[in-house]
Design a protein around this motif. Structure first.
Motif, mmCIF file in Angstrom:
data_model
loop_
_atom_site.group_PDB
_atom_site.id
_atom_site.type_symbol
_atom_site.label_atom_id
_atom_site.label_comp_id
_atom_site.label_asym_id
_atom_site.label_seq_id
_atom_site.Cartn_x
_atom_site.Cartn_y
_atom_site.Cartn_z
ATOM 1 N N THR A 273 42.866 16.456 67.656
ATOM 2 C CA THR A 273 43.289 16.098 66.298
ATOM 3 C C THR A 273 44.809 15.920 66.193
ATOM 4 O O THR A 273 45.279 15.282 65.266
ATOM 5 C CB THR A 273 42.877 17.189 65.296
ATOM 6 O OG1 THR A 273 43.040 18.444 65.907
ATOM 7 C CG2 THR A 273 41.472 17.015 64.805
ATOM 8 N N ASN A 274 45.531 16.487 67.097
ATOM 9 C CA ASN A 274 46.994 16.385 67.004
ATOM 10 C C ASN A 274 47.605 15.482 68.059
ATOM 11 O O ASN A 274 48.826 15.398 68.171
ATOM 12 C CB ASN A 274 47.630 17.769 67.071
ATOM 13 C CG ASN A 274 47.440 18.517 65.770
ATOM 14 O OD1 ASN A 274 47.749 17.973 64.702
ATOM 15 N ND2 ASN A 274 46.866 19.700 65.834
ATOM 16 N N LEU A 275 46.764 14.816 68.827
ATOM 17 C CA LEU A 275 47.326 13.903 69.829
ATOM 18 C C LEU A 275 47.906 12.681 69.125
ATOM 19 O O LEU A 275 47.406 12.301 68.061
ATOM 20 C CB LEU A 275 46.234 13.487 70.823
ATOM 21 C CG LEU A 275 45.840 14.597 71.810
ATOM 22 C CD1 LEU A 275 44.684 14.133 72.699
ATOM 23 C CD2 LEU A 275 47.021 15.014 72.669
ATOM 24 N N PRO A 276 48.959 12.140 69.590
ATOM 25 C CA PRO A 276 49.681 12.410 70.826
ATOM 26 C C PRO A 276 50.838 13.403 70.637
ATOM 27 O O PRO A 276 51.943 13.170 71.149
ATOM 28 C CB PRO A 276 50.203 11.040 71.199
ATOM 29 C CG PRO A 276 50.496 10.401 69.859
ATOM 30 C CD PRO A 276 49.537 10.974 68.875
ATOM 31 N N GLY A 277 50.559 14.501 69.967
ATOM 32 C CA GLY A 277 51.606 15.512 69.805
ATOM 33 C C GLY A 277 51.685 16.398 71.026
ATOM 34 O O GLY A 277 50.922 16.260 71.982
ATOM 35 N N LYS A 278 52.651 17.327 71.021
ATOM 36 C CA LYS A 278 52.685 18.324 72.091
ATOM 37 C C LYS A 278 52.880 19.711 71.476
ATOM 38 O O LYS A 278 53.456 19.833 70.381
ATOM 39 C CB LYS A 278 53.731 17.988 73.146
ATOM 40 C CG LYS A 278 55.114 17.726 72.639
ATOM 41 C CD LYS A 278 55.983 17.328 73.836
ATOM 42 C CE LYS A 278 57.380 16.945 73.375
ATOM 43 N NZ LYS A 278 58.227 16.480 74.439
ATOM 44 N N SER B 266 60.156 40.330 71.981
ATOM 45 C CA SER B 266 60.201 38.894 71.676
ATOM 46 C C SER B 266 59.119 38.520 70.680
ATOM 47 O O SER B 266 58.009 39.067 70.715
ATOM 48 C CB SER B 266 59.952 38.067 72.948
ATOM 49 O OG SER B 266 60.916 38.351 73.921
ATOM 50 N N HIS B 267 59.460 37.567 69.846
ATOM 51 C CA HIS B 267 58.431 36.918 69.042
ATOM 52 C C HIS B 267 58.098 35.604 69.747
ATOM 53 O O HIS B 267 58.998 34.893 70.204
ATOM 54 C CB HIS B 267 58.950 36.634 67.625
ATOM 55 C CG HIS B 267 58.107 35.646 66.896
ATOM 56 N ND1 HIS B 267 56.788 35.870 66.597
ATOM 57 C CD2 HIS B 267 58.385 34.379 66.458
ATOM 58 C CE1 HIS B 267 56.280 34.820 65.994
ATOM 59 N NE2 HIS B 267 57.223 33.902 65.886
ATOM 60 N N TYR B 268 56.819 35.286 69.842
ATOM 61 C CA TYR B 268 56.425 34.035 70.494
ATOM 62 C C TYR B 268 56.167 32.989 69.417
ATOM 63 O O TYR B 268 55.138 32.978 68.769
ATOM 64 C CB TYR B 268 55.241 34.283 71.446
ATOM 65 C CG TYR B 268 55.752 34.990 72.685
ATOM 66 C CD1 TYR B 268 56.120 34.272 73.811
ATOM 67 C CD2 TYR B 268 55.983 36.368 72.682
ATOM 68 C CE1 TYR B 268 56.676 34.899 74.922
ATOM 69 C CE2 TYR B 268 56.539 37.007 73.783
ATOM 70 C CZ TYR B 268 56.878 36.259 74.895
ATOM 71 O OH TYR B 268 57.445 36.872 75.987
ATOM 72 N N LYS B 269 57.189 32.153 69.252
ATOM 73 C CA LYS B 269 57.170 31.162 68.172
ATOM 74 C C LYS B 269 56.360 29.951 68.634
ATOM 75 O O LYS B 269 56.644 29.377 69.686
ATOM 76 C CB LYS B 269 58.626 30.755 67.933
ATOM 77 C CG LYS B 269 58.871 29.893 66.736
ATOM 78 C CD LYS B 269 60.292 29.386 66.794
ATOM 79 C CE LYS B 269 61.263 30.261 66.040
ATOM 80 N NZ LYS B 269 62.660 29.875 66.319
ATOM 81 N N SER B 270 55.350 29.595 67.845
ATOM 82 C CA SER B 270 54.505 28.475 68.275
ATOM 83 C C SER B 270 54.879 27.214 67.512
ATOM 84 O O SER B 270 55.091 27.249 66.296
ATOM 85 C CB SER B 270 53.032 28.815 68.062
ATOM 86 O OG SER B 270 52.835 29.246 66.744
ATOM 87 N N VAL B 271 54.968 26.117 68.250
ATOM 88 C CA VAL B 271 55.435 24.863 67.649
ATOM 89 C C VAL B 271 54.526 23.696 68.064
ATOM 90 O O VAL B 271 54.181 23.559 69.234
ATOM 91 C CB VAL B 271 56.888 24.555 68.119
ATOM 92 C CG1 VAL B 271 57.384 23.244 67.509
ATOM 93 C CG2 VAL B 271 57.825 25.688 67.763
ATOM 94 N N LEU B 272 54.167 22.897 67.056
ATOM 95 C CA LEU B 272 53.467 21.633 67.333
ATOM 96 C C LEU B 272 54.449 20.513 67.005
ATOM 97 O O LEU B 272 55.040 20.511 65.928
ATOM 98 C CB LEU B 272 52.222 21.512 66.447
ATOM 99 C CG LEU B 272 51.576 20.131 66.408
ATOM 100 C CD1 LEU B 272 50.912 19.798 67.741
ATOM 101 C CD2 LEU B 272 50.550 20.054 65.274
ATOM 102 N N GLN B 273 54.650 19.613 67.930
ATOM 103 C CA GLN B 273 55.620 18.532 67.705
ATOM 104 C C GLN B 273 54.903 17.189 67.715
ATOM 105 O O GLN B 273 54.162 16.885 68.641
ATOM 106 C CB GLN B 273 56.674 18.582 68.822
ATOM 107 C CG GLN B 273 57.766 17.555 68.659
ATOM 108 C CD GLN B 273 58.794 17.687 69.769
ATOM 109 O OE1 GLN B 273 59.184 18.795 70.130
ATOM 110 N NE2 GLN B 273 59.236 16.577 70.313
ATOM 111 N N LYS B 274 55.133 16.383 66.655
ATOM 112 C CA LYS B 274 54.431 15.098 66.552
ATOM 113 C C LYS B 274 55.434 13.940 66.548
ATOM 114 O O LYS B 274 56.520 14.069 65.984
ATOM 115 C CB LYS B 274 53.651 15.055 65.220
ATOM 116 C CG LYS B 274 52.588 16.122 65.052
ATOM 117 C CD LYS B 274 51.229 15.720 65.572
ATOM 118 C CE LYS B 274 50.394 14.877 64.675
ATOM 119 N NZ LYS B 274 49.706 15.562 63.599
ATOM 120 N N PRO B 275 55.034 12.813 67.095
ATOM 121 C CA PRO B 275 55.873 11.612 66.970
ATOM 122 C C PRO B 275 55.605 10.928 65.626
ATOM 123 O O PRO B 275 54.630 11.256 64.958
ATOM 124 C CB PRO B 275 55.401 10.758 68.150
ATOM 125 C CG PRO B 275 53.975 11.147 68.329
ATOM 126 C CD PRO B 275 53.838 12.579 67.880
#
Ligand code: NAD
Length: 454
Positions: A91-96, A420-429
């Motif tokens: 659903t989030n492609l082509p994101g990373k 540490s906090h593990y920050k989660s990120v979704l990046q989209k074009p």
């Protein structure tokens, strides 16, 4: 300067982003190792004055662990701090997607007295490696070790990065009233609850390294001599004042006498005396009296009356102990080893499970099935098979409790993760977007969505 001002200053320094730089963390860790090395003789002297802990034991059970933690962090820090790419769903492609470890911020480390250097400095090393600024409150009980850590750290570190604040209940309570980004506590269960409640008021995450009654379960098929040797070392190290020492022995009744003979042999061989540096004092009179009160004179197999003036209780083994005896009611935290027996492994497991989940559990057996049964059925923080205490020295193993014996863990990369906090990120074009999720909705869109996301 008030505590609040000290912490505010650390937080503004943290917000300057200086500690985000890996080379800054490396520099601070190297500084720590170098100042500790330079001041080693002062560290040995202070701990000897506090409870006659010898240079040998101090190096083996304190300084070497601190140096190893620093060295490992220096080698691995870049890897630990690296952003990690993870897979991205359809659903989030082509994101990373990726995860960025970020330091919690300004943290409070509260130490316990029994290994005053490593229980204070190893969590601080993990915090610095993770990029936090640190307030360390060592235990006030061994007053000289607390003072020497304050002197060495406060003279050599920028207070905005790493500062030692000495004190007891009053000072710790005052510190706990202030908001930190993480609290790391090592100590007793009752104080752990106080710390947890104080942190909850600020929604501050905690790691609690607590205690409990850690059993050693021994079956009849073992190598009795080696079992006795390892038990004696792990129990009487630091005069039994070790959170992961075997608190009590549960031995299959048919080999009890042989095991007792082995324990006697190795206690005699070790020649445990404070004046030959093979043994340490009990930390204070309060603990001396508490421990003395746990020794049932009718059950002594080895041991004799302690010397209150010298604060020494010789290695003591109690035979024919029952679960209802005073010595079995709480964590012993001293050189008294109660020996209890069992007939079946099911019975042994049932008895251990009467207590809260222990910090450690040790199983001595040659039987794979018995080992697996115990590891599967008893919940505990960490432990060893056919040994005791040594799992603490394995940097690749997380160290911590479960249930009443603690929350969270540290050592090696687990220490880095703890701070540490593990920050989660979704990046989209910008160039592509499916219209399916957008209103106006329709049955056709829903049909396609169901096909796509299942
Ligand atoms: P403790 O709980 O008495 O003290 C620990 C720290 O808490 C000290 O720095 C002390 O100043 C502070 N403190 C004490 N009372 C407080 C209060 N009312 N409010 C706020 N702070 C307070 O523990 P201890 O006697 O230093 O250590 C012994 C206990 O710690 C044992 O139960 C042992 O099993 C446990 N322990 C656990 C580990 C571990 O790694 N899990 C290691 C060592 C010791």
């Amino acid at each position: 300067m008030s505590y609040q001002e000290i912490i505010d200053k650390q937080r503004s320094f943290f917000n300057s982003n200086a500690t985000k730089d890996i080379s800054f963390r490396i520099q601070e860790l190297k500084r720590l190792k170098s100042v500790l090395k330079k001041n080693e003789s002062l560290l040995y002297d202070a701990i000897y004055k506090d409870f006659k802990k010898s240079e040998f034991e101090t190096y083996v059970t304190e300084l070497s662990l601190i140096y190893h933690d620093i060295d490992l962090a220096l080698v691995k820090i870049k890897k630990w701090a690296k952003k990690k790419r993870v897979s991205t769903g359809i659903t989030n492609l082509p994101g990373k997607s990726y995860i960025i470890p970020e330091p919690y911020g300004t943290v409070l480390v509260i130490g316990a007295w029994n290994y005053p250097y490593q229980l204070s400095l190893c969590p601080a090393i993990a915090a610095i490696a993770a990029g936090c600024t640190v307030i360390l409150k060592p235990s006030e009980v061994p007053s000289r070790t607390s003072a020497i850590m304050a002197q060495i750290i406060n003279q050599n570190f920028d207070a905005n990065v790493f500062k030692v604040i000495e004190g007891s209940v009053k000072e710790t309570t005052e510190l706990l009233n202030i908001k930190f980004d993480k609290v790391f506590f090592t100590g007793s269960v009752p104080v752990g609850k106080i710390v947890y409640q104080a942190a909850a008021k600020h929604l501050t995450p905690v790691t609690l390294e607590l205690g409990g009654k850690s059993p050693a379960i021994i079956t009849k098929d073992v190598n009795i001599d080696m079992t006795a040797k390892r038990l004696v070392w792990s129990k009487y190290l630091n005069a039994g004042q070790t959170c992961i020492a075997p608190d009590y022995v549960l031995v299959e009744s048919s080999i009890k006498d042989k095991l007792l003979a082995g324990i006697k042999k190795y206690i005699e061989k070790a020649d445990y005396h404070v004046d030959n540096d093979n043994y340490t004092q009990i930390i204070n009179e309060k603990n001396f009296d508490r421990l003395n009160g746990l020794i049932d004179q009718n059950k002594i197999f080895i041991g004799k009356k302690g010397n209150k003036e010298e604060r020494v209780i010789p290695p003591t083994v109690l035979n024919d102990v029952e679960f209802t005896d005073a010595v079995m009611q709480d964590e012993i935290f001293g050189p008294i080893l109660p020996i209890l027996t069992f007939e079946t492994i099911e019975d042994a497991i049932k008895k251990v499970r009467q207590f809260s989940k222990p910090l450690s559990c040790y199983v001595f057996t040659k039987s794979k099935a018995t080992k697996n049964k115990i590891l599967n059925e008893i919940s505990f923080g960490g432990g060893a098979v056919n040994d005791a205490v040594m799992h603490f020295t394995e940097q690749s193993l997380p160290f911590g409790g479960v249930g009443d014996s603690g929350i969270g863990s540290y050592h090696g990369k687990y220490g880095f993760e703890t701070f540490s906090h593990y920050k989660s990120v979704l990046q989209k074009p910008f160039w592509v977007e499916l219209d399916l999720k957008y209103a106006p909705y329709s049955t056709k869109k829903l049909k396609w969505l169901k096909r796509l996301i299942g």
